[in-house]
Design a protein around this motif. Structure first.
Motif, PDB file in Angstrom:
ATOM      1  N   VAL A  18     -20.612  44.062  -2.459  1.00  0.00           N
ATOM      2  CA  VAL A  18     -20.306  43.441  -1.183  1.00  0.00           C
ATOM      3  C   VAL A  18     -20.709  41.972  -1.300  1.00  0.00           C
ATOM      4  N   LEU A  19     -19.847  41.074  -0.801  1.00  0.00           N
ATOM      5  CA  LEU A  19     -20.025  39.643  -1.025  1.00  0.00           C
ATOM      6  C   LEU A  19     -20.596  38.909   0.182  1.00  0.00           C
ATOM      7  N   ALA A  48     -27.039  46.965  -0.468  1.00  0.00           N
ATOM      8  CA  ALA A  48     -26.962  45.563  -0.071  1.00  0.00           C
ATOM      9  C   ALA A  48     -28.274  45.124   0.566  1.00  0.00           C
ATOM     10  N   GLN A  49     -28.791  43.997   0.098  1.00  0.00           N
ATOM     11  CA  GLN A  49     -30.035  43.432   0.626  1.00  0.00           C
ATOM     12  C   GLN A  49     -29.694  42.523   1.812  1.00  0.00           C
ATOM     13  N   ILE A  50     -29.350  43.158   2.924  1.00  0.00           N
ATOM     14  CA  ILE A  50     -28.887  42.431   4.102  1.00  0.00           C
ATOM     15  C   ILE A  50     -29.660  42.837   5.356  1.00  0.00           C
ATOM     16  N   THR A  51     -30.871  43.346   5.182  1.00  0.00           N
ATOM     17  CA  THR A  51     -31.626  43.900   6.310  1.00  0.00           C
ATOM     18  C   THR A  51     -32.180  42.841   7.260  1.00  0.00           C
ATOM     19  N   VAL A  52     -32.274  41.596   6.829  1.00  0.00           N
ATOM     20  CA  VAL A  52     -32.834  40.555   7.698  1.00  0.00           C
ATOM     21  C   VAL A  52     -31.860  40.186   8.822  1.00  0.00           C
ATOM     22  N   LEU A  53     -30.596  40.039   8.494  1.00  0.00           N
ATOM     23  CA  LEU A  53     -29.611  39.559   9.470  1.00  0.00           C
ATOM     24  C   LEU A  53     -28.774  40.662  10.113  1.00  0.00           C
ATOM     25  N   TYR A  54     -28.827  41.887   9.568  1.00  0.00           N
ATOM     26  CA  TYR A  54     -27.947  42.949  10.052  1.00  0.00           C
ATOM     27  C   TYR A  54     -28.732  44.228  10.299  1.00  0.00           C
ATOM     28  N   THR A  55     -28.263  45.001  11.277  1.00  0.00           N
ATOM     29  CA  THR A  55     -28.797  46.339  11.529  1.00  0.00           C
ATOM     30  C   THR A  55     -27.679  47.338  11.250  1.00  0.00           C
ATOM     31  N   LEU A 114     -23.433  46.801  11.700  1.00  0.00           N
ATOM     32  CA  LEU A 114     -22.576  46.848  10.506  1.00  0.00           C
ATOM     33  C   LEU A 114     -21.434  47.854  10.630  1.00  0.00           C
ATOM     34  N   ILE A 115     -21.681  48.974  11.305  1.00  0.00           N
ATOM     35  CA  ILE A 115     -20.640  50.010  11.433  1.00  0.00           C
ATOM     36  C   ILE A 115     -19.409  49.407  12.110  1.00  0.00           C
ATOM     37  N   GLY A 116     -18.248  49.584  11.480  1.00  0.00           N
ATOM     38  CA  GLY A 116     -17.005  49.059  12.023  1.00  0.00           C
ATOM     39  C   GLY A 116     -16.690  47.633  11.614  1.00  0.00           C
ATOM     40  N   THR A 117     -17.604  46.990  10.902  1.00  0.00           N
ATOM     41  CA  THR A 117     -17.406  45.615  10.460  1.00  0.00           C
ATOM     42  C   THR A 117     -16.593  45.588   9.178  1.00  0.00           C
ATOM     43  N   GLN A 118     -15.667  44.661   9.087  1.00  0.00           N
ATOM     44  CA  GLN A 118     -14.921  44.472   7.841  1.00  0.00           C
ATOM     45  C   GLN A 118     -15.686  43.508   6.945  1.00  0.00           C
ATOM     46  N   VAL A 119     -15.726  43.823   5.649  1.00  0.00           N
ATOM     47  CA  VAL A 119     -16.434  43.016   4.665  1.00  0.00           C
ATOM     48  C   VAL A 119     -15.549  42.826   3.435  1.00  0.00           C
ATOM     49  N   ALA A 120     -15.879  41.818   2.641  1.00  0.00           N
ATOM     50  CA  ALA A 120     -15.203  41.586   1.366  1.00  0.00           C
ATOM     51  C   ALA A 120     -16.088  42.129   0.253  1.00  0.00           C
ATOM     52  N   ALA A 121     -15.463  42.720  -0.765  1.00  0.00           N
ATOM     53  CA  ALA A 121     -16.226  43.286  -1.876  1.00  0.00           C
ATOM     54  C   ALA A 121     -15.400  43.275  -3.154  1.00  0.00           C
ATOM     55  N   VAL A 122     -16.093  43.147  -4.282  1.00  0.00           N
ATOM     56  CA  VAL A 122     -15.465  43.314  -5.593  1.00  0.00           C
ATOM     57  C   VAL A 122     -15.409  44.814  -5.847  1.00  0.00           C
ATOM     58  N   VAL A 123     -14.200  45.327  -6.107  1.00  0.00           N
ATOM     59  CA  VAL A 123     -14.036  46.772  -6.277  1.00  0.00           C
ATOM     60  C   VAL A 123     -13.798  47.183  -7.724  1.00  0.00           C
ATOM     61  N   ASN A 124     -13.732  46.224  -8.652  1.00  0.00           N
ATOM     62  CA  ASN A 124     -13.436  46.614 -10.042  1.00  0.00           C
ATOM     63  C   ASN A 124     -14.573  46.318 -11.017  1.00  0.00           C
ATOM     64  N   PHE A 125     -15.810  46.216 -10.522  1.00  0.00           N
ATOM     65  CA  PHE A 125     -16.960  46.213 -11.420  1.00  0.00           C
ATOM     66  C   PHE A 125     -17.282  47.665 -11.769  1.00  0.00           C
ATOM     67  N   PRO A 126     -17.887  47.908 -12.935  1.00  0.00           N
ATOM     68  CA  PRO A 126     -18.308  49.282 -13.224  1.00  0.00           C
ATOM     69  C   PRO A 126     -19.448  49.691 -12.288  1.00  0.00           C
ATOM     70  N   PRO A 127     -19.582  50.980 -11.987  1.00  0.00           N
ATOM     71  CA  PRO A 127     -20.699  51.441 -11.155  1.00  0.00           C
ATOM     72  C   PRO A 127     -22.030  51.025 -11.768  1.00  0.00           C
ATOM     73  N   ARG A 128     -23.006  50.781 -10.885  1.00  0.00           N
ATOM     74  CA  ARG A 128     -24.318  50.318 -11.336  1.00  0.00           C
ATOM     75  C   ARG A 128     -25.399  51.155 -10.655  1.00  0.00           C
ATOM     76  N   GLN A 129     -26.302  51.673 -11.446  1.00  0.00           N
ATOM     77  CA  GLN A 129     -27.406  52.466 -10.905  1.00  0.00           C
ATOM     78  C   GLN A 129     -28.437  51.533 -10.271  1.00  0.00           C
ATOM     79  N   VAL A 130     -28.736  51.753  -8.996  1.00  0.00           N
ATOM     80  CA  VAL A 130     -29.757  50.989  -8.280  1.00  0.00           C
ATOM     81  C   VAL A 130     -30.780  52.001  -7.800  1.00  0.00           C
ATOM     82  N   GLY A 131     -31.849  52.167  -8.569  1.00  0.00           N
ATOM     83  CA  GLY A 131     -32.811  53.219  -8.262  1.00  0.00           C
ATOM     84  C   GLY A 131     -32.101  54.556  -8.325  1.00  0.00           C
ATOM     85  N   PRO A 132     -32.269  55.409  -7.286  1.00  0.00           N
ATOM     86  CA  PRO A 132     -31.614  56.712  -7.301  1.00  0.00           C
ATOM     87  C   PRO A 132     -30.179  56.685  -6.767  1.00  0.00           C
TER      88      PRO A 132
END
Length: 116
Positions: A90-91, A54-61, A65-83
């Motif tokens: 995550v939405l 997730a590209q969220i480094t500007v607003l979050y550390t 983030l630990i312990g925070t609840q988030v919304a996410a799409v869970v039924n997309f196929p896995p996607r390779q992002v670099g390694p």
């Protein structure tokens, strides 16, 4: 007025499985092209823990983030992002500067709950 995509039916909406989960681990992702974190999100016993980048480094550390609840799409196929293999999306919405603001429930809810 913003461009709106074509109208869809309720059945189309139901195909997108959006669930709530709790962030249980956050790691730096220095190999990403744009600044990002690796997230592990617990969606409860039915779905388990899934990972995402997730590209969220500007607003979050990682600490906020630990312990925070988030919304996410869970039924997309896995996607390779670099390694890294991203298993969920995550939405969030862009703020005025284009930084991602995560979608989060305003009150605690059980992990794995489906958006409706």
């Amino acid at each position: 007025m913003a461009d709106v995509e074509a109208t869809i039916g309720f059945g189309d909406f139901m195909k997108v499985d959006i669930r709530v989960g709790t962030v249980v681990d956050v790691q730096p992702f220095p190999e990403a092209r744009k600044p990002a974190y690796k997230l592990w999100v617990d969606f409860g016993p039915e779905i388990g823990t899934r990972k995402s980048s997730a590209q969220i480094t500007v607003l979050y550390t990682p600490e906020t983030l630990i312990g925070t609840q988030v919304a996410a799409v869970v039924n997309f196929p896995p996607r390779q992002v670099g390694p890294f293999m991203s298993e969920i999306l995550v939405l969030g919405f862009p703020d005025a500067d284009g930084n991602v603001v995560l979608i989060r429930p305003t009150h605690p809810v059980p992990n794995g709950g489906r958006l409706h």
